[in-house]
Design an enzyme around this catalytic site. Sequence first.
Site, PDB file in Angstrom:
ATOM      1  N   ARG A  71      29.919 -48.621 -44.485  1.00 42.64           N
ATOM      2  CA  ARG A  71      30.146 -47.572 -45.052  1.00 42.64           C
ATOM      3  C   ARG A  71      30.322 -48.521 -46.474  1.00 42.64           C
ATOM      4  O   ARG A  71      31.143 -48.831 -46.731  1.00 42.64           O
ATOM      5  CB  ARG A  71      31.000 -46.190 -45.504  1.00 42.64           C
ATOM      6  CG  ARG A  71      31.338 -45.485 -46.101  1.00 42.64           C
ATOM      7  CD  ARG A  71      29.595 -44.546 -46.052  1.00 42.64           C
ATOM      8  NE  ARG A  71      29.944 -43.266 -47.010  1.00 42.64           N
ATOM      9  CZ  ARG A  71      29.537 -43.418 -48.610  1.00 42.64           C
ATOM     10  NH1 ARG A  71      29.627 -44.284 -48.945  1.00 42.64           N
ATOM     11  NH2 ARG A  71      29.806 -42.479 -49.183  1.00 42.64           N
TER      12      ARG A  71
ATOM     13  N   GLU B 175      21.006 -37.751 -49.041  1.00 41.94           N
ATOM     14  CA  GLU B 175      20.261 -37.936 -47.925  1.00 41.94           C
ATOM     15  C   GLU B 175      19.449 -38.865 -47.590  1.00 41.94           C
ATOM     16  O   GLU B 175      18.411 -38.232 -48.407  1.00 41.94           O
ATOM     17  CB  GLU B 175      20.718 -36.588 -46.923  1.00 41.94           C
ATOM     18  CG  GLU B 175      22.679 -36.179 -47.091  1.00 41.94           C
ATOM     19  CD  GLU B 175      23.501 -37.349 -46.056  1.00 41.94           C
ATOM     20  OE1 GLU B 175      22.866 -37.523 -44.891  1.00 41.94           O
ATOM     21  OE2 GLU B 175      24.338 -38.202 -46.310  1.00 41.94           O
TER      22      GLU B 175
ATOM     23  N   ARG C 284      34.013 -45.857 -38.908  1.00 36.28           N
ATOM     24  CA  ARG C 284      33.057 -47.413 -39.980  1.00 36.28           C
ATOM     25  C   ARG C 284      34.319 -48.258 -40.415  1.00 36.28           C
ATOM     26  O   ARG C 284      34.543 -47.183 -41.226  1.00 36.28           O
ATOM     27  CB  ARG C 284      31.711 -45.668 -41.423  1.00 36.28           C
ATOM     28  CG  ARG C 284      31.028 -45.186 -40.184  1.00 36.28           C
ATOM     29  CD  ARG C 284      29.879 -44.322 -40.891  1.00 36.28           C
ATOM     30  NE  ARG C 284      31.140 -43.928 -42.462  1.00 36.28           N
ATOM     31  CZ  ARG C 284      30.302 -42.701 -43.004  1.00 36.28           C
ATOM     32  NH1 ARG C 284      28.614 -42.803 -42.736  1.00 36.28           N
ATOM     33  NH2 ARG C 284      30.983 -42.492 -43.471  1.00 36.28           N
TER      34      ARG C 284
END
Length: 151
Positions: free
Chosen positions: A48, A56, A112
Site C-alpha cells: 500500500r 476505488e 499490507r
Amino acid sequence: MKKLVLILLIIFVITPTQAMEKTTARVLKVIDGDTIEVLLDNKYENVRLLGVDCYETYPNNRAYKQAYTEGITVEKVVELGKLAKYYVQKELKPDDMVYLEFEENKRDSYGRLLAYVYLKDGKMLNKMLLQNKKAKYFIYETCEKQDELVD
C-alpha cells in the site's frame, strides 16, 4: 575517545527518514492505483503506497462513501479509480524492479506493507500520482515524507 565521538556523531546525524528500511522487489501486478503486488524475499506481498489515496476501481462500500464525500456518482468514482490504476500500470510492468522504502510502521491492519515506491529512474511513484492528480494526499497510518509529497 574517537569511537565515542563517532558514535555520538552517528546518533545525532541520522534522522528518521535516513533510518528508513529500504529494499528492492519485483512487481507482479497492479491491484489498483495505490496498491501493488510484489515478490519480496521470495514471498508475495501487497504494498500500500504511503501518503496517497486513489478512488476505488469497482463499486463497493468505500466507493459509495467516496462518491458521497466528493459529491460525485459511484460511476465517476470507479472511472477515476480505473484511470489511476491505468496510470500505475503504464509506469510499472510485471517483472519491473522497484525500490521500497518503509517507515517504522511497516504493515497496516490488513497486513499490507506500507511503503514509498521508487521506479528504476529514482522517481517516487507516490509523488507522481499526486503530481498527476491521480491520487489525493492521505495519511493512511504514517507519512514521514509529507513535505516531499506535497511540495
